[in-house]
Design a protein around this motif. Structure first.
Motif, mmCIF file in Angstrom:
data_model
loop_
_atom_site.group_PDB
_atom_site.id
_atom_site.type_symbol
_atom_site.label_atom_id
_atom_site.label_comp_id
_atom_site.label_asym_id
_atom_site.label_seq_id
_atom_site.Cartn_x
_atom_site.Cartn_y
_atom_site.Cartn_z
ATOM 1 N N LEU A 152 0.834 -1.196 0.000
ATOM 2 C CA LEU A 152 0.000 0.000 0.000
ATOM 3 C C LEU A 152 0.876 1.256 0.000
ATOM 4 O O LEU A 152 0.605 2.217 -0.723
ATOM 5 N N LYS A 153 1.935 1.222 0.819
ATOM 6 C CA LYS A 153 2.856 2.365 0.871
ATOM 7 C C LYS A 153 3.510 2.602 -0.486
ATOM 8 O O LYS A 153 3.593 3.736 -0.963
ATOM 9 N N ASP A 154 3.977 1.509 -1.134
ATOM 10 C CA ASP A 154 4.594 1.639 -2.454
ATOM 11 C C ASP A 154 3.606 2.194 -3.477
ATOM 12 O O ASP A 154 3.962 3.038 -4.316
ATOM 13 N N GLY A 155 2.363 1.714 -3.401
ATOM 14 C CA GLY A 155 1.348 2.195 -4.332
ATOM 15 C C GLY A 155 1.043 3.669 -4.137
ATOM 16 O O GLY A 155 0.879 4.411 -5.116
ATOM 17 N N ILE A 156 0.983 4.106 -2.879
ATOM 18 C CA ILE A 156 0.712 5.517 -2.599
ATOM 19 C C ILE A 156 1.881 6.389 -3.052
ATOM 20 O O ILE A 156 1.688 7.482 -3.596
ATOM 21 N N VAL A 157 3.116 5.911 -2.828
ATOM 22 C CA VAL A 157 4.288 6.663 -3.275
ATOM 23 C C VAL A 157 4.256 6.858 -4.789
ATOM 24 O O VAL A 157 4.509 7.955 -5.304
ATOM 25 N N THR A 158 3.928 5.784 -5.520
ATOM 26 C CA THR A 158 3.838 5.876 -6.983
ATOM 27 C C THR A 158 2.736 6.838 -7.398
ATOM 28 O O THR A 158 2.894 7.635 -8.335
ATOM 29 N N LEU A 159 1.626 6.785 -6.669
ATOM 30 C CA LEU A 159 0.494 7.652 -6.987
ATOM 31 C C LEU A 159 0.835 9.116 -6.759
ATOM 32 O O LEU A 159 0.532 9.984 -7.585
ATOM 33 N N VAL A 160 1.507 9.411 -5.628
ATOM 34 C CA VAL A 160 1.827 10.793 -5.276
ATOM 35 C C VAL A 160 3.003 11.313 -6.098
ATOM 36 O O VAL A 160 2.969 12.432 -6.628
ATOM 37 N N ARG A 161 4.040 10.492 -6.225
ATOM 38 C CA ARG A 161 5.267 10.954 -6.892
ATOM 39 C C ARG A 161 5.135 10.975 -8.406
ATOM 40 O O ARG A 161 5.494 11.947 -9.070
ATOM 41 N N ASP A 162 4.589 9.884 -8.973
ATOM 42 C CA ASP A 162 4.525 9.755 -10.427
ATOM 43 C C ASP A 162 3.144 10.043 -10.999
ATOM 44 O O ASP A 162 2.971 9.995 -12.232
ATOM 45 N N LYS A 163 2.192 10.335 -10.110
ATOM 46 C CA LYS A 163 0.811 10.553 -10.556
ATOM 47 C C LYS A 163 0.320 9.386 -11.413
ATOM 48 O O LYS A 163 -0.269 9.548 -12.481
ATOM 49 N N ASP A 164 0.575 8.171 -10.918
ATOM 50 C CA ASP A 164 0.281 6.978 -11.704
ATOM 51 C C ASP A 164 -0.210 5.868 -10.787
ATOM 52 O O ASP A 164 0.120 5.813 -9.601
ATOM 53 N N LEU A 165 -1.022 4.986 -11.331
ATOM 54 C CA LEU A 165 -1.486 3.808 -10.604
ATOM 55 C C LEU A 165 -0.585 2.625 -10.942
ATOM 56 O O LEU A 165 -0.076 2.521 -12.057
ATOM 57 N N ASP A 166 -0.404 1.736 -9.975
ATOM 58 C CA ASP A 166 0.351 0.522 -10.271
ATOM 59 C C ASP A 166 -0.394 -0.690 -9.722
ATOM 60 O O ASP A 166 -1.451 -0.575 -9.113
ATOM 61 N N VAL A 167 0.198 -1.869 -9.942
ATOM 62 C CA VAL A 167 -0.470 -3.107 -9.571
ATOM 63 C C VAL A 167 -0.582 -3.260 -8.058
ATOM 64 O O VAL A 167 -1.426 -4.011 -7.567
ATOM 65 N N ASN A 168 0.243 -2.555 -7.279
ATOM 66 C CA ASN A 168 0.143 -2.629 -5.820
ATOM 67 C C ASN A 168 -1.229 -2.170 -5.344
ATOM 68 O O ASN A 168 -1.889 -2.845 -4.538
ATOM 69 N N LEU A 169 -1.662 -1.007 -5.837
ATOM 70 C CA LEU A 169 -2.980 -0.499 -5.431
ATOM 71 C C LEU A 169 -4.097 -1.393 -5.940
ATOM 72 O O LEU A 169 -5.112 -1.564 -5.268
ATOM 73 N N LEU A 170 -3.903 -1.982 -7.126
ATOM 74 C CA LEU A 170 -4.930 -2.862 -7.665
ATOM 75 C C LEU A 170 -5.144 -4.075 -6.766
ATOM 76 O O LEU A 170 -6.282 -4.456 -6.457
#
Length: 633
Positions: free
Chosen positions: A57-75
């Protein structure tokens, strides 16, 4: 930047493994307590979610905030939460566990590969003895300046690239060039940092700063080669993010479009959307690869082949060319006597024993090989007389030795040391013939006449030729890369039945050739055992190191290690990689078909959640069982 604590480093190394283990424990506790208390069961499921999901969840949020992108972690987190939201806690927890386990295995692989240049750094000289104002001063190599005069004693590692201004010695350059023999160095010759001085004292003028030495370049080459991300990895990362976006958007659309536009009941649309999120989660796709890969790695480890990561199994299955280092890989890396040609009335036995007596006081590899051969051929009553003890011994660096023995003057050394170059006789012809076979030749002289010729060669490994033939039969081209001279390389290549031969190579040359082979043929594997092979091992699609005789640098840099130096295992590794990829493709196709069928059926007819869970989890179990077949292959 603050230095990370030991606890932080430990958590980085083992955190995901502990998270996966904790998730599994909490799932088991939830199942056990489920028959007693629903509150306890749900509590343990919540702990399983937190244990396995918070890092992702932390990795997914970092990707969302930093890269403005969704990844498979959040999925994956969303799918697990979605399952729980409609009462399927166990399915969501299992999803979290599988995802946490894959993350732990990925972290383990990364930790192993992060030590790739640690052995190289340990070989790098740290201090140098510098002569300043007539005094010897010990300084860190970083403080050396161009023009400094350094003293290198026998057995010491040369601390900087430079030129010999005084002294002579045999320098072991295997760590740089891979040459099987120490190279004789005299005044005016170039020497390299990281190589080992032999028996002489050398005074060396520094010609390169510490960060510009050849040794430092090797380290940088390894770093640069390993920083290159393969195309497959870039594709996977791109696919994951696109897949996550599509599924999240589709789930939101399934919830709000029917509810807002068509007035469908909220309970119905939310239920169907959560079913979609569960069946669309890529559990089966993830399980398509990892269990099969781990089974293949376990299988290969039992047979003496250590893969450092699952990606290397994929790469080795597509290998088109394998490039072998010569010394210590195709050959044993040890000189042995191959020919004894006596003259002056001596027999082979007498020539060998007399030469061994002369060479007993030398530490040169040639001398050791001759003495070893003589000892193996010696009988109990052989040559114990006083005349076999040399006197007036002189070691002439770069040429040979001279001594008196049995009242006569003897000389042993290179042909140019013993025989005048302007003369031509039968002995010259024998010497040339042996040299053309790639052998090292020494000549023995007694008084003014030639007493004999002894030839030595690094022996090819017994299984090398068979291994090359086996590789050719499965469609693999074979090349040989070596720092040795062309004649020696050609002789070994002919014996091993190798057509592609590259000789007299420095480490950067090996790296360039590997890159050219990749451009010409596609995927390339490199097999080596020395520090000088490290850049090429890192640049190759698959770097393979010899485990028993390989240097630490080669072992750390390589993607695969032959633990018992059995070259036959290279063919088995390629075939295992091919079978692994075949099973992975079967799993991916099957998992994709099942997921697609469940998604389409859910859209068209509506899939009951239990049926969706059975289809999803059932496909996951089937692909895992298919992958486990590799344990017995």
């Amino acid at each position: 930047m603050m230095k990370r604590t030991t606890i932080q480093l430990w958590c980085e190394k083992y955190g995901e493994a502990l998270a996966a283990a904790g998730t599994l424990i909490f799932i088991l506790l939830a199942l056990v307590t489920g028959t007693v208390s629903e509150i306890w069961s749900v509590s343990f499921y919540l702990l399983a979610y937190v244990s396995g999901g918070w890092l992702k969840l932390k990795d997914g949020i970092v990707t969302l905030v930093r890269d403005k992108d969704l990844d498979v972690n959040l999925l994956m987190i969303a799918a697990a939460v979605g399952a729980a939201s409609i009462g399927y806690w166990s399915e969501g927890a299992v999803l979290i566990f599988i995802f946490a386990l894959s993350g732990a295995l990925e972290t383990f692989t990364m930790n192993r590969s992060s030590r790739d240049i640690s052995a190289l750094m340990e070989l790098k000289p740290e201090h140098a003895n510098v002569l300043r104002n007539g005094e010897e001063v010990n300084v860190p190599v970083e403080e050396l300046q161009i023009g400094d005069l350094i003293l290198v004693r026998p057995g010491e590692r040369i601390p900087a690239d430079g030129m010999i201004t005084e002294g002579s010695s045999a320098v072991n350059q295997a760590s740089i060039t891979g040459e099987s023999l120490p190279v004789d160095k005299v005044r005016g010759d170039e020497v390299f940092a990281g190589t080992v001085n032999g028996q002489g004292v050398l005074y060396v003028e520094v010609t390169q700063s510490s960060d510009s030495t050849l040794f430092s370049k090797i380290i940088r080459l390894v770093q640069e080669a390993q920083s290159e991300m393969p195309k497959s990895q870039r594709f996977i990362e791109k696919f994951e993010r696109i897949y996550a976006k599509v599924i999240i958007l589709a789930t939101l659309a399934l919830i709000f479009v029917p509810f807002l536009l068509f007035g469908v009941l909220w309970e119905d649309v939310f239920y169907r959307a959560m079913v979609f999120l569960v069946v669309a989660s890529p559990c089966a796709l993830v399980a398509s690869i990892m269990p099969a890969t781990l089974s293949a790695i376990s299988n290969s480890a039992r047979k003496g082949m250590l893969f450092k990561g699952g990606a290397h199994l994929d790469h080795i299955s597509r290998i088109k060319v394998i490039a072998f280092d010569k010394t210590g890989t195709l050959t044993k890396g040890e000189l042995s006597v191959t020919d004894v040609v006596p003259y002056a009335g001596l027999c082979e036995h007498e020539l060998l024993q007399a030469t061994a007596a002369l060479e007993t006081l030398s530490t040169h590899p040639i001398a050791k090989a001759i003495v070893q051969k003589a000892d193996a051929c010696r009988s109990e009553d052989d040559f114990d007389d006083a005349w076999m003890r040399p006197t007036d011994y002189q070691a002439l660096t770069g040429l040979g030795i001279a001594a008196r023995m049995g009242g006569m003057r003897w000389r042993v050394g290179k042909p140019k040391f013993i025989m005048p170059a302007d003369e031509e006789n039968d002995v010259h012809g024998v010497v040339r013939s042996l040299q053309q076979q790639g052998k090292t030749v020494i000549v023995v002289q007694r008084e003014e006449e030639i007493a004999g010729i002894i030839a030595l060669q690094d022996r090819i490994r017994p299984q090398a030729k068979v291994m090359v033939q086996q590789l050719k039969r499965i469609g693999i081209q074979v090349a040989m890369l070596t720092g040795d001279q062309e004649q020696t390389a050609a002789a070994i290549a002919k014996e091993a039945d190798i057509e592609l031969v590259f000789a007299e190579l420095m480490p950067e040359d090996k790296l360039d050739i590997v890159k050219k082979l990749k451009a010409q043929y596609g995927e390339v594997a490199m097999v080596g055992d020395g520090v000088n092979d490290a850049p090429a091992l890192a640049a190759a699609s698959v770097g393979i190191a010899m485990g028993a005789t390989g240097s630490d640098a080669a072992l750390e840099t390589a993607d695969m290690v032959l633990m018992n130096d059995d070259l036959d295992n290279i063919k088995h590794a390629i075939l295992l990689g091919r079978r692994t990829q075949s099973i992975v493709k079967q799993n991916i196709i099957f998992a994709s078909v099942v997921i697609s069928a469940l998604i389409i059926t859910n859209f068209v007819f509506g899939v009951p959640l239990p049926l969706g869970v059975v289809g999803h989890e059932g496909s996951t179990i089937l692909v895992i069982l298919n992958g486990l077949r590799l344990l017995k292959s």
